[in-house]
Motif scaffolding. Structure first.
Motif, PDB file in Angstrom:
ATOM      1  N   GLY A 249       0.836  -1.196   0.000  1.00  0.00           N
ATOM      2  CA  GLY A 249       0.000   0.000   0.000  1.00  0.00           C
ATOM      3  C   GLY A 249       0.869   1.243   0.000  1.00  0.00           C
ATOM      4  N   GLU A 250       0.283   2.351  -0.427  1.00  0.00           N
ATOM      5  CA  GLU A 250       0.963   3.635  -0.482  1.00  0.00           C
ATOM      6  C   GLU A 250       0.005   4.721  -0.011  1.00  0.00           C
ATOM      7  OE1 GLU A 250       2.072   4.119  -4.532  1.00  0.00           O
ATOM      8  OE2 GLU A 250       3.627   2.575  -4.494  1.00  0.00           O
ATOM      9  N   ALA A 251       0.575   5.766   0.583  1.00  0.00           N
ATOM     10  CA  ALA A 251      -0.222   6.914   1.000  1.00  0.00           C
ATOM     11  C   ALA A 251       0.614   8.174   0.830  1.00  0.00           C
ATOM     12  CB  ALA A 251      -0.669   6.770   2.456  1.00  0.00           C
ATOM     13  N   SER A 252      -0.040   9.248   0.393  1.00  0.00           N
ATOM     14  CA  SER A 252       0.643  10.533   0.246  1.00  0.00           C
ATOM     15  C   SER A 252      -0.299  11.645   0.679  1.00  0.00           C
ATOM     16  CB  SER A 252       1.097  10.756  -1.197  1.00  0.00           C
ATOM     17  OG  SER A 252      -0.008  10.810  -2.072  1.00  0.00           O
ATOM     18  N   PHE A 253       0.294  12.716   1.186  1.00  0.00           N
ATOM     19  CA  PHE A 253      -0.483  13.856   1.675  1.00  0.00           C
ATOM     20  C   PHE A 253       0.303  15.130   1.418  1.00  0.00           C
ATOM     21  CE2 PHE A 253      -1.630  16.909   5.007  1.00  0.00           C
ATOM     22  CZ  PHE A 253      -3.003  16.965   4.843  1.00  0.00           C
ATOM     23  N   SER A 254      -0.361  16.121   0.807  1.00  0.00           N
ATOM     24  CA  SER A 254       0.271  17.413   0.523  1.00  0.00           C
ATOM     25  C   SER A 254      -0.643  18.531   1.023  1.00  0.00           C
ATOM     26  CB  SER A 254       0.520  17.587  -0.975  1.00  0.00           C
ATOM     27  OG  SER A 254       1.390  16.576  -1.465  1.00  0.00           O
ATOM     28  N   LEU A 255      -0.049  19.512   1.691  1.00  0.00           N
ATOM     29  CA  LEU A 255      -0.792  20.627   2.256  1.00  0.00           C
ATOM     30  C   LEU A 255      -0.154  21.936   1.836  1.00  0.00           C
ATOM     31  CD1 LEU A 255      -2.957  21.754   4.244  1.00  0.00           C
ATOM     32  CD2 LEU A 255      -1.207  21.546   6.043  1.00  0.00           C
ATOM     33  N   ALA A 256      -0.952  22.845   1.316  1.00  0.00           N
ATOM     34  CA  ALA A 256      -0.457  24.161   0.903  1.00  0.00           C
ATOM     35  C   ALA A 256      -0.321  25.050   2.135  1.00  0.00           C
ATOM     36  CB  ALA A 256      -1.411  24.787  -0.107  1.00  0.00           C
ATOM     37  N   LEU A 257       0.919  25.389   2.486  1.00  0.00           N
ATOM     38  CA  LEU A 257       1.163  26.255   3.635  1.00  0.00           C
ATOM     39  C   LEU A 257       1.064  27.725   3.253  1.00  0.00           C
ATOM     40  CD1 LEU A 257       4.226  24.379   5.167  1.00  0.00           C
ATOM     41  CD2 LEU A 257       1.798  24.116   5.752  1.00  0.00           C
ATOM     42  N   HIS A 258       1.472  28.017   2.016  1.00  0.00           N
ATOM     43  CA  HIS A 258       1.459  29.392   1.512  1.00  0.00           C
ATOM     44  C   HIS A 258       1.488  29.299  -0.006  1.00  0.00           C
ATOM     45  CE1 HIS A 258       2.891  33.585   0.845  1.00  0.00           C
ATOM     46  NE2 HIS A 258       2.220  33.812   1.983  1.00  0.00           N
ATOM     47  N   ARG A 259       1.229  30.380  -0.666  1.00  0.00           N
ATOM     48  CA  ARG A 259       1.259  30.357  -2.121  1.00  0.00           C
ATOM     49  C   ARG A 259       2.628  29.875  -2.617  1.00  0.00           C
ATOM     50  NH1 ARG A 259      -0.491  35.719  -5.138  1.00  0.00           N
ATOM     51  NH2 ARG A 259      -2.417  35.116  -4.055  1.00  0.00           N
ATOM     52  N   GLY A 260       2.634  28.746  -3.317  1.00  0.00           N
ATOM     53  CA  GLY A 260       3.880  28.193  -3.853  1.00  0.00           C
ATOM     54  C   GLY A 260       4.672  27.386  -2.854  1.00  0.00           C
ATOM     55  N   VAL A 261       4.187  27.235  -1.615  1.00  0.00           N
ATOM     56  CA  VAL A 261       4.905  26.467  -0.590  1.00  0.00           C
ATOM     57  C   VAL A 261       3.999  25.335  -0.109  1.00  0.00           C
ATOM     58  CG1 VAL A 261       6.059  26.500   1.656  1.00  0.00           C
ATOM     59  CG2 VAL A 261       6.207  28.490   0.134  1.00  0.00           C
ATOM     60  N   TRP A 262       4.447  24.093  -0.329  1.00  0.00           N
ATOM     61  CA  TRP A 262       3.655  22.925   0.040  1.00  0.00           C
ATOM     62  C   TRP A 262       4.448  22.038   0.992  1.00  0.00           C
ATOM     63  CZ3 TRP A 262      -1.171  21.082  -1.992  1.00  0.00           C
ATOM     64  CH2 TRP A 262      -1.796  21.972  -2.888  1.00  0.00           C
ATOM     65  N   LEU A 263       3.764  21.451   1.940  1.00  0.00           N
ATOM     66  CA  LEU A 263       4.328  20.421   2.800  1.00  0.00           C
ATOM     67  C   LEU A 263       3.874  19.073   2.258  1.00  0.00           C
ATOM     68  CD1 LEU A 263       5.733  19.502   5.445  1.00  0.00           C
ATOM     69  CD2 LEU A 263       3.487  19.642   6.551  1.00  0.00           C
ATOM     70  N   GLU A 264       4.838  18.204   1.925  1.00  0.00           N
ATOM     71  CA  GLU A 264       4.518  16.920   1.323  1.00  0.00           C
ATOM     72  C   GLU A 264       5.034  15.766   2.183  1.00  0.00           C
ATOM     73  OE1 GLU A 264       6.150  16.955  -2.594  1.00  0.00           O
ATOM     74  OE2 GLU A 264       4.616  18.331  -3.384  1.00  0.00           O
ATOM     75  N   SER A 265       4.252  14.704   2.259  1.00  0.00           N
ATOM     76  CA  SER A 265       4.665  13.528   3.021  1.00  0.00           C
ATOM     77  C   SER A 265       4.148  12.285   2.318  1.00  0.00           C
ATOM     78  CB  SER A 265       4.115  13.582   4.462  1.00  0.00           C
ATOM     79  OG  SER A 265       2.699  13.618   4.442  1.00  0.00           O
ATOM     80  N   GLY A 266       4.788  11.171   2.587  1.00  0.00           N
ATOM     81  CA  GLY A 266       4.388   9.930   1.932  1.00  0.00           C
ATOM     82  C   GLY A 266       4.854   8.715   2.704  1.00  0.00           C
TER      83      GLY A 266
END
Length: 272
Positions: A249-266
């Motif tokens: 299985g796989e999981a990924s999550f991305s959250l926009a912290l600011h315009r053009g700045v994303w926090l990504e995890s997987g």
């Protein structure tokens, strides 16, 4: 040991679109690649490798009819492989392959259905060794179901075919890159696998998330099996076959912290 190599690549792409018939667009692609690799010892060539590959591909895009669309095509490849010298693992060999394929899509608004099929024929003709040929079918079917405006459930089933490679069939000798003395098996059968994968996807302006599960069962999986013996100071490994299965299985999550700045995890996990 010193090494020198030369790489050559030529590609040509052309096509025509706007055809007023069942076929709306035709694309043609041709490529030629050559890799020449010399291993030198004390300034002289100890082993020389020469690998030439020609690929030809033609695709035909259907004119969309209501909710139906698709693309079909033909593909041809020719491989000319030669290795000479102390570490030449396999005999000079030519390989030829031909394939026909199609990918079709039906958009029902409430769900989108996709299915594809491919038939492959591959033949190898090595110098002084048994000639082998393989023909097989691969197919897939999938469904995309919107759960909400920004979420969807995706499910796919695949059946695939793979012919053994030249190296797996005919290698015999030391392979320093693998720290092994490899022995191929010209009687290897083709691999065949069946798999399913399920995915849940969410896409919003600030959040992107996906979780998926997959299972693949592979019949006659080709792998290197250590015999326990040694040859020329290297472990002896024979290409063998056995049934295999992959569960993961796989999981990924991305959250926009600011315009053009994303926090990504997987995260991903597999048991094979």
């Amino acid at each position: 040991v010193d090494e020198t190599f030369t790489s050559q690549n030529i590609r040509l792409n052309t096509g025509v679109r706007g055809l007023k018939s069942f076929i709306e667009e035709i694309k043609l692609a041709a490529s030629f690649s050559r890799w020449m690799h010399d291993e030198l010892e004390n300034g002289t060539v100890a082993t020389a490798f020469d690998n030439e590959v020609v690929n030809l591909r033609a695709t035909f895009t259907q004119r969309q009819r209501d909710s139906w669309s698709g693309t079909s095509g033909l593909q041809f490849f020719h491989r000319d492989y030669a290795a000479e010298g102390e570490e030449a693992l396999s005999p000079p060999a030519t390989g030829n392959g031909f394939a026909m394929f199609t990918l079709q899509e039906l958009d029902l608004e409430a769900a989108r259905l996709q299915f594809g099929a491919r038939v492959d024929h591959t033949a190898y003709d090595p110098a002084g060794r048994p000639r082998r040929s393989y023909t097989g079918f691969s197919g897939a079917a999938g469904i995309h179901v919107p759960l909400a405006q920004q979420a969807a459930l995706v499910a796919n089933y695949t059946h695939s075919f793979r012919a053994p490679a030249i190296e797996e069939l005919y290698n015999y000798g030391p392979h320093i890159g693998n720290l092994a003395f490899e022995i191929g098996d010209p009687d290897l059968k083709r691999e065949a696998s069946d798999g399913i994968d399920l995915s849940l996807r969410l896409h919003t302006p600030r959040v992107e998330a996906e979780a998926s599960f997959y299972f693949y069962g592979i019949r006659d999986f080709v792998y290197l099996s250590l015999t326990g013996g040694t040859e020329h100071g290297l472990r002896v490994a024979e290409f063998a076959q056995a049934d295999s299965r992959f569960l993961g299985g796989e999981a990924s999550f991305s959250l926009a912290l600011h315009r053009g700045v994303w926090l990504e995890s997987g995260l991903d996990v597999v048991d094979a």
